[in-house]
Design an enzyme around this catalytic site. Structure first.
Site, PDB file in Angstrom:
ATOM      1  CE  LYS A 127      38.351  33.915  34.764  1.00 52.71           C
ATOM      2  NZ  LYS A 127      38.535  34.970  35.778  1.00 52.71           N
ATOM      3  CE1 TYR A 148      49.507  43.937  36.145  1.00 57.98           C
ATOM      4  CE2 TYR A 148      48.652  41.996  35.007  1.00 57.98           C
ATOM      5  CZ  TYR A 148      49.556  42.578  35.890  1.00 57.98           C
ATOM      6  OH  TYR A 148      50.495  41.792  36.503  1.00 57.98           O
ATOM      7  CG  ASP A 150      41.134  43.698  35.723  1.00 54.33           C
ATOM      8  OD1 ASP A 150      41.663  44.494  36.522  1.00 54.33           O
ATOM      9  OD2 ASP A 150      40.381  42.763  36.064  1.00 54.33           O
ATOM     10  CB  ALA A 151      41.017  46.027  29.460  1.00 57.34           C
TER      11      ALA A 151
HETATM   12  S1  IVH Z   1      38.279  26.997  38.356  1.00 58.39           S
HETATM   13  C1  IVH Z   1      42.238  24.789  38.363  1.00 58.39           C
HETATM   14  N1  IVH Z   1      35.900  28.079  38.040  1.00 58.39           N
HETATM   15  O1  IVH Z   1      39.100  32.623  37.962  1.00 58.39           O
HETATM   16  C2  IVH Z   1      41.044  25.621  38.137  1.00 58.39           C
HETATM   17  N2  IVH Z   1      37.721  29.509  38.573  1.00 58.39           N
HETATM   18  O2  IVH Z   1      42.327  31.787  36.990  1.00 58.39           O
HETATM   19  C3  IVH Z   1      40.758  26.552  39.244  1.00 58.39           C
HETATM   20  N3  IVH Z   1      37.087  31.865  38.828  1.00 58.39           N
HETATM   21  O3  IVH Z   1      41.541  32.197  40.341  1.00 58.39           O
HETATM   22  C4  IVH Z   1      39.785  27.616  38.962  1.00 58.39           C
HETATM   23  N4  IVH Z   1      34.940  31.603  38.441  1.00 58.39           N
HETATM   24  O4  IVH Z   1      39.306  32.875  41.201  1.00 58.39           O
HETATM   25  C5  IVH Z   1      37.205  28.305  38.306  1.00 58.39           C
HETATM   26  N5  IVH Z   1      33.731  28.883  37.778  1.00 58.39           N
HETATM   27  C6  IVH Z   1      35.034  29.105  38.041  1.00 58.39           C
HETATM   28  C7  IVH Z   1      35.526  30.381  38.326  1.00 58.39           C
HETATM   29  C8  IVH Z   1      36.890  30.551  38.582  1.00 58.39           C
HETATM   30  C9  IVH Z   1      35.890  32.466  38.744  1.00 58.39           C
HETATM   31  C10 IVH Z   1      38.350  32.565  39.117  1.00 58.39           C
HETATM   32  C11 IVH Z   1      39.181  31.924  40.169  1.00 58.39           C
HETATM   33  C12 IVH Z   1      40.526  31.693  39.546  1.00 58.39           C
HETATM   34  C13 IVH Z   1      40.444  32.455  38.253  1.00 58.39           C
HETATM   35  C14 IVH Z   1      40.998  31.660  37.115  1.00 58.39           C
END
Ligand code: IVH
Length: 684
Positions: A120, A35, A32-33
């Site tokens: 995340k 990319y 990813d890094a």
């Molecule tokens: S919130 C509108 N919370 O990271 C906000 N995302 O682009 C919607 N992800 O596609 C996402 N952990 O797959 C949110 N605690 C978390 C998350 C999270 C992983 C992923 C998710 C999203 C991407 C952010």
């Protein structure tokens, strides 16, 4: 000189290609890094040359496409992404807080903004649609507007309830991340390696591959996990007014929500959370690539709104990448405790997963060939958690045909004994046994290890000196070491020598489980050793157990049983055991026969936090497990007790919040003791 227009074209082509590998095929070729670097280069070029901008550039679109074979699903509410901050320093959190305050037109002296801070998760986003409280559809994110129907595979995930608790009408779409835990990922790859099949690059790709399987049966055999982090379409249900309360509400509906979340105040709170989780990142059972901050109040979220399809109220704040590119300079052979010869990559040092890595495992020569890796290649290195760094592949580039430039030696590089490969197996082994200095060193280090005999001070350097100097050849000879022999070694002071002798003495009083584990029998890890000790209670009964009797032990299958039997059939190993007993190693055999003993903590889940005054974490864990209890990593409503020591952190707060009983070390000891006679659990 490359013209900017040509480079822009080239970058767009590369990014399209890699996005396809990543999103559609679940088989990325670059980390990813890397990319991100290409993406940022394109962004910079487009910014510098506005005439080259184009609406179909990868910088202007949410990439992702639907795989053939899965039905498209149009999301009722688009699945957005969040602004990502790759600057891993504190400054990023300060900038975000400043933007939020500005967006809300807060004065400098206004109180700090409350944020929901979360992990995340590094998996894939899934939308779970519940109608009338029943799961009716699960879909991937796809391009944000249209995803793929993956209900059949998602339904195999234990963390995802088929019904929501207490809901029988309306619509609730729960959004969250599906991921594979690191231990499940390692096991899956080990199985793949044993079969000589293709391994997965990382848990996220493995998870994505499983979710997008057409065959639900395959999915069921490859365990996935899920954490919820938000909502999609909702009808007939009023979500709570803050994000943190929403997560709590989701947990109450029966959806899994991660416990490491927190509500923090202002930039300071964000910075502290980022640092706190960074320190624990390697200890988590799954990969995270950062943390996420969300303005907690829904009203304030509404005021902030969106900017080009990303909410202004959320930020993903990254951690150092767990995969990087570097050059494979050389391949060396490492000889393990059981004689296994492992090809080890000597790398151009690279910062990955928070540390600098210059060695990584290549597992075995067949895997190396399958990945088409040669010395001199640019390779992808992954380092995550406490897993040994590994080379996961090479970056595809022009190459006529693969001609390996590394070959497994037919002799052990340490002792020159013949190296043999079992029929059908993938590993070469040195046949030198304990004649091989490398195996002897590893055997001694394993024996002295923290989870085995726990001989403090007997580390790499000392073992090296003892073996190379011919001072210690067998495990029992360790116990003949006196201060005089030790002081004669280079760089060994009187005081350290005395410490080692004391540590050796102390190690003599141990447990049967630790002793069995310390012997280093192939296939016998810590938990098998514990099961053996519990089942047989006495060493002599283990020594004499037949394969059939061994098969009676919890989790012992034919391979393990045969390995144990073979080990104790070797006169040499029997002698080692007798000599160790003669050296004074002892344990309480009546206590070991815990199968007959009451299991006062059976069915109970405990969480340990902070530093206990006398017990180490491992000791406390062993005591709890011996009493039938389970030790979990995080506090939830299912936790029965939290055992807290000095500097207990958020787990203690969580316990108080949930009303979970908190014990100190004395309380734990009492709980274990008071109930051994009665077999009941004292409520504390
Ligand atoms: S919130 C509108 N919370 O990271 C906000 N995302 O682009 C919607 N992800 O596609 C996402 N952990 O797959 C949110 N605690 C978390 C998350 C999270 C992983 C992923 C998710 C999203 C991407 C952010």
């Amino acid at each position: 000189m490359t013209l900017p227009a040509d480079r822009v074209d080239e970058l767009r082509r590369l990014l399209e290609h890699h996005a396809h590998r990543y999103y559609v095929l679940d088989a990325p070729e670059i980390p990813d890094a890397e990319y991100d670097r290409l993406f940022q280069e394109l962004q910079a070029l487009e910014a510098a040359h506005p005439e080259l901008q184009s609406p179909d550039s990868p910088t202007q679109r949410v990439i992702g496409a639907v795989l053939e074979g899965l039905d498209p699903v149009r999301h009722a509410v688009p699945m957005l992404s969040i602004q990502t901050e790759r600057d891993t320093s504190e400054a990023a959190a300060h900038r975000f807080d400043a933007r939020v305050r500005k967006g809300l037109e807060l004065k400098d002296d206004a109180p700090p903004v409350a944020y929901s801070a979360e992990l995340k998760f590094d998996g894939l986003a899934i939308n779970l649609r519940y109608e009338g409280g029943r799961l009716v559809q699960a879909a991937t994110r796809g391009d944000g507007e249209t995803g793929e129907d993956v209900t059949h595979t998602i339904a195999t995930i234990g963390d995802i309830p088929p019904r929501l608790r207490g809901i029988s009408s309306g619509v609730i779409e729960v959004r969250g991340e599906v991921f594979m835990r690191r231990d499940h990922f390692e096991r899956l790859n080990e199985q793949q390696r044993d079969k000589g099949a293709k391994t997965f690059v990382n848990p996220r790709n493995a998870a994505a591959g499983v979710v997008r399987q057409l065959d639900a049966g395959v999915a069921a055999s490859r365990p996935l996990s899920f954490f919820a982090y938000g909502l999609g379409d909702v009808q007939g249900w009023e979500p709570p007014p803050t994000h943190s309360a929403l997560l709590q509400a989701l947990a109450e509906l029966g959806v899994t929500v991660n416990e490491d979340r927190d509500v923090v105040l202002g930039a300071e709170g964000l910075v502290a959370y980022h640092a706190r989780i960074a320190a624990r990142r390697d200890l988590l059972p799954f990969d995270i690539d950062g943390v996420v901050y969300k303005v907690d109040s829904r009203v304030l979220q509404g005021q902030l709104g969106f900017k080009s399809r990303e909410p202004r109220w959320a930020l993903a704040h990254k951690y150092p990448a767990q995969e990087q590119l570097t050059r494979l300079n050389d391949i060396e052979i490492q000889v393990g405790r059981t004689g296994k010869l492992t090809p080890v990559a000597k790398l151009e040092p690279v910062f990955v997963g928070g540390t600098t890595v210059s060695n990584a495992t290549l597992h075995n020569v067949f895997e190396l060939r399958r990945k088409g890796v040669r010395v001199g290649d640019t390779v992808i290195v992954r380092r995550a958690g406490d897993v040994i760094p590994e080379v996961v592949g090479r970056v595809p580039g022009p190459r006529a045909a693969y001609v390996p430039n590394f070959r497994m030696p037919r002799q052990c590089p340490v002792c020159s004994s013949t190296a043999l490969r079992e029929r059908g197996g993938v590993d070469y082994r040195c046949s030198g046994g304990l004649f091989c200095a490398a195996q002897r060193k590893q055997a001694l280090l394993h024996f002295a290890g923290r989870r085995a005999m726990d001989i403090e001070g007997l580390g790499d350097k000392l073992v090296e000196q003892l073996v190379d100097g011919g001072i210690v050849r067998t495990l029992p000879e360790l116990y003949t070491l006196g201060i005089a022999k030790l002081v004669a070694l280079e760089r060994m002071a009187q005081k350290s020598a005395a410490n080692v002798v004391a540590a050796l003495e102390k190690s003599k009083h141990t447990t049967l489980a630790r002793f069995l584990y310390a012997l280093g029998i192939r296939q016998v890890g810590e938990s098998t050793a514990r099961d053996l000790a519990r089942h047989f209670g006495q060493l002599d009964r283990v020594l004499d157990a037949s394969v059939e009797q061994l098969l009676q032990v919890n989790d012992v299958g034919p391979v393990v049983a045969r390995s144990i039997r073979t080990f104790f059939d070797q006169p040499h190993n029997r002698e080692v055991v007798e000599q160790l007993r003669a050296a004074g190693l002892h344990w309480d055999e009546s206590a070991a026969a815990a199968d007959d003993a009451p299991k006062p903590l059976a069915g109970k889940t405990l969480v340990l936090t902070g530093t206990l005054p006398t017990l180490t974490r491992d000791q406390a864990k062993a005591m709890i497990e011996a009493a039938g209890g389970k030790v979990a990593g995080s506090v939830s409503k299912k936790t029965d007790y939290v055992v807290a020591g000095d500097e207990a952190g958020s787990k203690l707060d969580k316990a108080r919040e949930l009303g979970v009983t908190v014990l100190d070390e004395a309380g734990l000891t009492e709980l274990l003791a008071s109930s051994t006679s009665t077999g009941t659990v004292a409520a504390g």
